[in-house]
Design a protein around this motif. Sequence first.
Motif, PDB file in Angstrom:
ATOM      1  N   PHE A 154       0.750  -1.215  -0.022  1.00  0.00           N
ATOM      2  CA  PHE A 154      -0.028  -0.098   0.137  1.00  0.00           C
ATOM      3  C   PHE A 154       0.753   1.130   0.235  1.00  0.00           C
ATOM      4  N   ALA A 155       1.886   1.409   0.728  1.00  0.00           N
ATOM      5  CA  ALA A 155       2.737   2.183   0.598  1.00  0.00           C
ATOM      6  C   ALA A 155       3.375   2.674  -0.716  1.00  0.00           C
ATOM      7  N   ALA A 156       3.826   1.507  -1.489  1.00  0.00           N
ATOM      8  CA  ALA A 156       4.242   1.513  -2.801  1.00  0.00           C
ATOM      9  C   ALA A 156       2.952   2.071  -3.905  1.00  0.00           C
ATOM     10  N   ALA A 157       1.889   1.625  -3.675  1.00  0.00           N
ATOM     11  CA  ALA A 157       0.357   1.989  -4.368  1.00  0.00           C
ATOM     12  C   ALA A 157       0.366   3.885  -4.099  1.00  0.00           C
ATOM     13  N   THR A 158       0.520   3.964  -2.679  1.00  0.00           N
ATOM     14  CA  THR A 158       0.300   5.280  -2.327  1.00  0.00           C
ATOM     15  C   THR A 158       1.278   6.518  -3.419  1.00  0.00           C
ATOM     16  N   GLN A 159       2.483   5.966  -3.285  1.00  0.00           N
ATOM     17  CA  GLN A 159       3.790   6.727  -4.147  1.00  0.00           C
ATOM     18  C   GLN A 159       3.477   6.722  -5.494  1.00  0.00           C
ATOM     19  N   ALA A 160       2.844   5.662  -6.166  1.00  0.00           N
ATOM     20  CA  ALA A 160       2.645   5.457  -7.663  1.00  0.00           C
ATOM     21  C   ALA A 160       1.475   6.629  -7.769  1.00  0.00           C
ATOM     22  N   ASN A 161       0.530   6.532  -7.044  1.00  0.00           N
ATOM     23  CA  ASN A 161      -0.871   7.156  -7.292  1.00  0.00           C
ATOM     24  C   ASN A 161      -0.252   8.762  -7.001  1.00  0.00           C
ATOM     25  N   ALA A 162       0.403   9.116  -6.201  1.00  0.00           N
ATOM     26  CA  ALA A 162       0.904  10.543  -6.006  1.00  0.00           C
ATOM     27  C   ALA A 162       1.359  11.061  -7.369  1.00  0.00           C
TER      28      ALA A 162
END
Length: 279
Positions: A154-162
């Motif tokens: 979820f941390a990686a998904a948050t970074q990619a989405n940002a």
Amino acid sequence: MSIASEHIDRLLPQTQCRQCGYQGCSPYAQALSRGEAAINLCTPGGATVIRDLAQLLNVPVLPPADPLKAEQPKAIAVIDEAECIGCTACIKACPVDAILGATKQMHTVISNECSGCELCIEPCPVDCISMQPVQEHWLPRARQLAEKPQDERFAAATQANARFQHRTARLQRLQCEKEQQLHARQQKTAIAATPTTKSASSINPAALIAKAMAKAQTQQLQRRVPDNQDSFQQQQIAKAQEQASYRRAMRDLQYGSEQQKADALVWLRLYKQQRESQQ
């Protein structure tokens, strides 16, 4: 976006790779919420995302739609900087702004921000981009620090989405500025075309014709240089594409399947004949 699709979207890796057949993670989530898509289409998410989607939507777990692709290790894009011609095609294709470069300048990938979507490979006219496997289970690597290993997803998904949202906002801002400039030019043209208080008798038709002819001649002369530049650029691109095809044929001849080796051998023979005929 409905509440259901928001919950679904949070489970997706946000790589915006379009391997599911939709134009990004959010459209795929919306299709899932409407019951129009299967839960096993997210290749980067693999079995983990499929399992979570099945639990959320209360449907049976399915095997990945592309099992061979799902089993491959995560990979990030790498540009052969010596072969890059600076066309910016990959920059325009990257959904997370993970490629740096400028027109006619060398490009490079920000490895920690690459989401491994592979969208930059196809538009490259000289085939100088490849995917390099990495050890990470989730991309991008510049993900926020997670307290537990299971939170890295979820941390990686948050970074990619940002990164994706930042790029979307930037493109919208540029489009808005472009439209404002166009509107300003149109207003200027309209003002210039507004009739003045001069009488029709004061207008000299011969002078207007002479002015228009002079302007047309000037524009024709100015176009000659860009035409030559375009021709030179096309020649450079064609040369780079030929070199890329040669490298690909040599690679297939050494490492490819039997069919790829056979095709590469045929191409190399034709290439040699063409070179000899030009000498």
